[in-house]
Design an enzyme around this catalytic site. Structure first.
Site, mmCIF file in Angstrom:
data_model
loop_
_atom_site.group_PDB
_atom_site.id
_atom_site.type_symbol
_atom_site.label_atom_id
_atom_site.label_comp_id
_atom_site.label_asym_id
_atom_site.label_seq_id
_atom_site.Cartn_x
_atom_site.Cartn_y
_atom_site.Cartn_z
ATOM 1 N N TYR A 82 -16.786 17.093 -16.634
ATOM 2 C CA TYR A 82 -17.091 17.460 -16.565
ATOM 3 C C TYR A 82 -17.827 19.030 -16.687
ATOM 4 O O TYR A 82 -18.028 19.930 -17.442
ATOM 5 C CB TYR A 82 -18.973 16.636 -16.401
ATOM 6 N N LYS A 117 -17.099 22.606 -19.013
ATOM 7 C CA LYS A 117 -18.391 23.174 -19.737
ATOM 8 C C LYS A 117 -18.275 24.813 -19.097
ATOM 9 O O LYS A 117 -18.692 26.629 -19.963
ATOM 10 C CB LYS A 117 -19.782 22.965 -18.833
ATOM 11 N N THR A 155 -25.007 24.912 -18.439
ATOM 12 C CA THR A 155 -25.518 23.785 -17.920
ATOM 13 C C THR A 155 -25.333 25.048 -15.935
ATOM 14 O O THR A 155 -23.971 25.660 -16.140
ATOM 15 C CB THR A 155 -24.572 22.754 -17.490
ATOM 16 N N ASP A 156 -25.913 24.693 -15.558
ATOM 17 C CA ASP A 156 -25.935 25.122 -14.112
ATOM 18 C C ASP A 156 -25.012 24.387 -13.210
ATOM 19 O O ASP A 156 -24.514 25.118 -12.447
ATOM 20 C CB ASP A 156 -27.262 25.087 -13.312
ATOM 21 N N GLU A 157 -24.499 23.561 -13.952
ATOM 22 C CA GLU A 157 -23.259 22.279 -12.885
ATOM 23 C C GLU A 157 -22.411 23.874 -12.815
ATOM 24 O O GLU A 157 -20.781 24.033 -12.177
ATOM 25 C CB GLU A 157 -23.177 21.672 -13.591
#
Length: 330
Positions: A146, A150, A122-124
Site C-alpha cells: 500500500y 502511494k 500518507t505518512d506511510e
C-alpha cells in the site's frame, strides 16, 4: 468553485464533501466513486438532493469518463485509493491499479486541461522512524505494498510538476479517525467489537506508534492546500499526537465502560512499521492551518457516532473484524 472529488463515498472523501457543502462560499461538488470495498453510499445521504452536489458512479482509471468530468470542474482532489495495509499484503494488485494507474490518469488529464490537482497521500511513504520526525523532503522508505503505491503516485506527481509544469499539490496525512470510517480500521473496529463485548485483537505487543488526527482537521488542511498551496509543493498534515495502539484500546474501553479483559494480543502483521512521525510546521507556517480537535474529544465524538449509527456496521461480513485479515480468503 466546482471541484471533482474522487472516492467521495469513502471515509475522508465523504467528510471533505460535507465540510465543503457546509461552507457558504459557493463550492459545487461532483463526486466520482467506483463503489468498491470501503465505500458507503449512505455516508452522503444528507446531501444527495443538494443542488450543489452530483454523484457519478465510475472508476478513476476510466480515461474517457475522467476527461468528461474534469472538463466540468476547476480542480480535482484525489481521495480515491485502496488504503488498508492488511489487504495490500494479501493482494497488492488492486492497490497498483487504483493508487498508481488511477492517480496517473487523473494527473495526466488535469495537466492537459490545465486544472489544479491535489494528490492525497500518507505518512506511510516515509516508513518506520525510530526517533526522527519526517519533513516534506525526507527520504521515502515504504514498507507495505500500500505505502509503496502511494509513494509511486507521489513520484509520478513530482515528475509531472517538473516535466510539464503541472499544477499539482501533494498532501500527506497521519492516521485519520472519526465518523464514517470503514470498520476494518483500528479505532472503529475497537469500538464495534467492544460494544458487542467481543475480543479485540491487537497486533504484536500493541506498542506500535501512530500520530492520530481527527478527520475534520485533515479535511480543513486539504482545503487549505487546494486553495492556497503552492504548485509543485507537498504538505505534511499531522496532529503532533503520537500514541501507541494499546493506549488507544485502553482509552476507548475506559470511555465505553468496558473491561480491559476484552484485549487479545495476536500475531503481528508482516512488515508492521513501529512508528510514524511527521512535522506539520510547513503547512502551519505557510497556509495557516492548525489542528483544532484534541484526541480525546475526537475519540468521544467518534464513539458516539458509531453508537448512534449501528446500521453502518451491524450486517457487515465477520471477516472484517478478524484478528489476521491479511490471511483471510476473499
Amino acid at each position: 468553485m466546482k471541484i471533482l472529488v474522487t472516492g467521495g463515498l469513502g471515509f475522508i472523501g465523504s467528510n471533505f464533501i460535507l465540510k465543503l457543502l457546509q461552507k457558504e462560499n459557493g463550492f459545487e461538488i461532483i463526486n466520482v466513486d467506483a463503489k468498491l470495498f470501503g465505500s458507503n453510499p449512505h455516508n452522503l445521504d444528507e446531501i444527495k438532493n443538494s443542488g450543489r452536489y452530483e454523484f457519478v458512479s465510475g472508476n478513476i482509471t476510466n480515461k474517457n469518463l475522467m476527461n468528461e468530468l474534469i472538463s466540468k470542474c476547476d480542480s480535482v482532489v484525489n481521495f480515491a485509493a485502496e488504503t488498508f495495509v492488511d489487504r495490500s499484503i494479501k493482494d497488492a494488485n488492486p492497490f497498483l491499479v487504483s493508487n498508481i494507474r488511477g492517480a496517473f490518469t487523473l494527473m495526466d488529464i488535469t495537466t492537459k486541461q490545465n486544472k489544479r490537482f491535489v494528490q492525497v497521500s500518507t505518512d506511510e511513504v516515509f516508513g518506520s522512524l525510530e526517533s526522527t520526525t519526517a519533513m516534506e523532503d525526507s527520504k521515502f522508505n515504504p514498507s507495505s505494498p500500500y505505502a509503496a503505491t502511494k509513494a509511486a503516485a507521489e513520484l509520478l506527481a513530482n515528475s509531472y510538476s517538473i516535466t510539464y509544469d503541472s499544477d499539482i499539490v501533494i498532501t500527506r496525512c497521519s492516521n485519520n479517525f472519526g465518523p464514517r470510517q470503514f470498520p476494518e480500521k483500528l479505532i472503529p473496529k475497537i469500538i464495534i467489537l467492544a460494544e458487542q463485548n467481543k475480543k479485540i485483537p491487537i497486533y504484536g505487543n500493541g506498542k506500535n506508534i501512530r500520530d492520530w488526527i481527527f478527520v475534520e482537521d485533515h479535511c480543513e488542511a486539504v482545503l487549505a492546500s487546494l486553495l492556497k498551496g503552492k504548485s509543485g509543493q507537498s504538505y505534511n498534515i499531522a496532529a503532533n499526537n503520537e500514541i501507541d495502539n494499546i493506549s488507544i484500546v485502553t482509552k476507548i474501553l475506559e470511555i465505553m465502560n468496558k473491561s480491559q479483559d476484552l484485549i487479545e494480543f495476536v500475531e503481528d502483521r508482516p512488515g508492521h512499521d513501529q512508528r510514524y512521525s511527521m512535522s506539520s510546521a510547513k503547512i502551519s507556517k505557510e497556509l495557516g492551518w492548525k489542528m483544532q480537535t484534541e484526541f480525546e474529544d475526537g475519540l468521544e465524538k467518534t464513539i458516539s457516532w458509531y453508537m448512534e449509527n449501528p446500521q453502518i456496521w451491524k450486517n457487515l461480513d465477520s471477516n472484517i473484524f478478524g484478528s489476521t485479515p491479511w490471511k483471510v480468503s476473499n
